[in-house]
Design an enzyme around this catalytic site. Sequence first.
Site, PDB file in Angstrom:
ATOM      1  N   ASN A 222       0.862  -1.181   0.000  1.00  0.00           N
ATOM      2  CA  ASN A 222       0.000   0.000   0.000  1.00  0.00           C
ATOM      3  C   ASN A 222       0.897   1.229   0.000  1.00  0.00           C
ATOM      4  O   ASN A 222       1.486   1.575   1.018  1.00  0.00           O
ATOM      5  CB  ASN A 222      -0.893  -0.035   1.258  1.00  0.00           C
ATOM      6  CG  ASN A 222      -1.762   1.203   1.383  1.00  0.00           C
ATOM      7  OD1 ASN A 222      -1.819   2.033   0.470  1.00  0.00           O
ATOM      8  ND2 ASN A 222      -2.444   1.344   2.508  1.00  0.00           N
TER       9      ASN A 222
ATOM     10  N   LYS B 281       0.082   4.240  -0.365  1.00  0.00           N
ATOM     11  CA  LYS B 281      -0.588   5.421   0.206  1.00  0.00           C
ATOM     12  C   LYS B 281      -0.368   6.655  -0.691  1.00  0.00           C
ATOM     13  O   LYS B 281      -0.368   6.527  -1.909  1.00  0.00           O
ATOM     14  CB  LYS B 281      -0.115   5.637   1.642  1.00  0.00           C
ATOM     15  CG  LYS B 281      -0.290   4.368   2.493  1.00  0.00           C
ATOM     16  CD  LYS B 281      -0.156   4.580   3.953  1.00  0.00           C
ATOM     17  CE  LYS B 281      -0.389   3.238   4.669  1.00  0.00           C
ATOM     18  NZ  LYS B 281      -0.331   3.347   6.110  1.00  0.00           N
TER      19      LYS B 281
ATOM     20  N   HIS C 138      -9.840   1.223   4.722  1.00  0.00           N
ATOM     21  CA  HIS C 138      -8.585   1.374   5.461  1.00  0.00           C
ATOM     22  C   HIS C 138      -8.823   2.328   6.641  1.00  0.00           C
ATOM     23  O   HIS C 138      -9.599   3.270   6.528  1.00  0.00           O
ATOM     24  CB  HIS C 138      -7.503   1.928   4.533  1.00  0.00           C
ATOM     25  CG  HIS C 138      -6.140   1.907   5.143  1.00  0.00           C
ATOM     26  ND1 HIS C 138      -5.720   2.837   6.051  1.00  0.00           N
ATOM     27  CD2 HIS C 138      -5.110   1.027   4.993  1.00  0.00           C
ATOM     28  CE1 HIS C 138      -4.478   2.546   6.439  1.00  0.00           C
ATOM     29  NE2 HIS C 138      -4.089   1.454   5.802  1.00  0.00           N
TER      30      HIS C 138
ATOM     31  N   GLU D 202      -7.172   4.698   7.752  1.00  0.00           N
ATOM     32  CA  GLU D 202      -6.930   6.113   7.438  1.00  0.00           C
ATOM     33  C   GLU D 202      -8.149   6.715   6.758  1.00  0.00           C
ATOM     34  O   GLU D 202      -8.475   7.889   6.962  1.00  0.00           O
ATOM     35  CB  GLU D 202      -5.658   6.247   6.583  1.00  0.00           C
ATOM     36  CG  GLU D 202      -4.410   6.040   7.439  1.00  0.00           C
ATOM     37  CD  GLU D 202      -3.198   5.514   6.690  1.00  0.00           C
ATOM     38  OE1 GLU D 202      -3.187   5.530   5.453  1.00  0.00           O
ATOM     39  OE2 GLU D 202      -2.251   5.070   7.377  1.00  0.00           O
TER      40      GLU D 202
ATOM     41  N   GLU E  15      -6.018  -5.016  10.551  1.00  0.00           N
ATOM     42  CA  GLU E  15      -4.979  -4.040  10.844  1.00  0.00           C
ATOM     43  C   GLU E  15      -5.322  -3.321  12.151  1.00  0.00           C
ATOM     44  O   GLU E  15      -6.162  -2.413  12.153  1.00  0.00           O
ATOM     45  CB  GLU E  15      -4.885  -3.004   9.721  1.00  0.00           C
ATOM     46  CG  GLU E  15      -4.585  -3.589   8.364  1.00  0.00           C
ATOM     47  CD  GLU E  15      -4.005  -2.550   7.419  1.00  0.00           C
ATOM     48  OE1 GLU E  15      -2.868  -2.733   6.987  1.00  0.00           O
ATOM     49  OE2 GLU E  15      -4.680  -1.545   7.137  1.00  0.00           O
TER      50      GLU E  15
ATOM     51  N   GLY F  75       1.936   2.104  10.910  1.00  0.00           N
ATOM     52  CA  GLY F  75       2.911   3.182  10.777  1.00  0.00           C
ATOM     53  C   GLY F  75       3.588   3.568  12.082  1.00  0.00           C
ATOM     54  O   GLY F  75       4.248   4.603  12.169  1.00  0.00           O
TER      55      GLY F  75
ATOM     56  N   SER G 120       2.704  -2.178  10.551  1.00  0.00           N
ATOM     57  CA  SER G 120       4.153  -2.268  10.810  1.00  0.00           C
ATOM     58  C   SER G 120       4.732  -3.628  10.455  1.00  0.00           C
ATOM     59  O   SER G 120       5.615  -4.133  11.160  1.00  0.00           O
ATOM     60  CB  SER G 120       4.461  -1.914  12.271  1.00  0.00           C
ATOM     61  OG  SER G 120       4.102  -0.568  12.521  1.00  0.00           O
TER      62      SER G 120
END
Length: 256
Positions: free
Chosen positions: A13, A15, A100, A102, A172, A178, A218
């Site tokens: 991904n 991003k 996701h 985010e 996730e 991250g 991560s």
Amino acid sequence: MRHDGRRPLLVGNWKMHLTERWSLALLDDLLPRLADLTGALDVAVAPSLPCLRAVADRLRGAAIRLAAQNLHWEDKGPFTGEVSARMLAEIGVELVIVGHSERRNLFGETDERVGKKVVAARRHGIVPILCVGEQESERDEGRTLEVVERQLRLGLSGIAATDGSDLAIAYEPVWAIGTGRFASVAQIQEVHRMIREQLASLYGTRSAASVRILYGGSATPESAPDIVALEDVDGALVGQASLEPARFEAICRLGT
Ligand code: PGA
């Protein structure tokens, strides 16, 4: 790492990190590295929207698949700034990341919208990778399974059946994305097992056994070996480490 006959799936991904030029440069480094691998597993990369066409062209003839990071649930209409599954399919997108964290946390994506996006992707033959995962406070409150159960139930509410080839799930934990922190293998296996049980209650044991459930958060060459070895983990959704060809290659090799 193939469990129950499921072919591992590794997704990078990217991003909003790479311009078209950098996307192509990364691919040129990555493609020869992965050339001998792709018979054993599925690898996909998810570039930013404006880079999809150029990346699709560069991937022609290669075994790496093209993924998108988001989509709208309608096929067309007055939705400024949005992109439909139909448009993605036309470019050659085969998978799409849906829900996701985010998107959920920074762009107000609700479970209901996520569910509509899952349906839209499948309508155009694109495999949705439905992302689920708890916030840190939810884990601290002991609500992880409840949160993931709800996200899964609502995210899949428009899906009556699956044979496992038309759906993937990514677990996730939001606090692991991250951050360099990751869940323990016991925590990960517990959630993945629960997801597979829920899939079994929705679609039957056989279908549930063929859906790939990825881990994300991560994932690195250092953290991933123990994780992808878990019984109900069928690959990884990789953010930061997917921007470094050698590290992404190392994670992909774990899938063989
Ligand atoms: P990360 O991102 O690997 O950088 O934690 C994973 C993701 O957001 O899918």
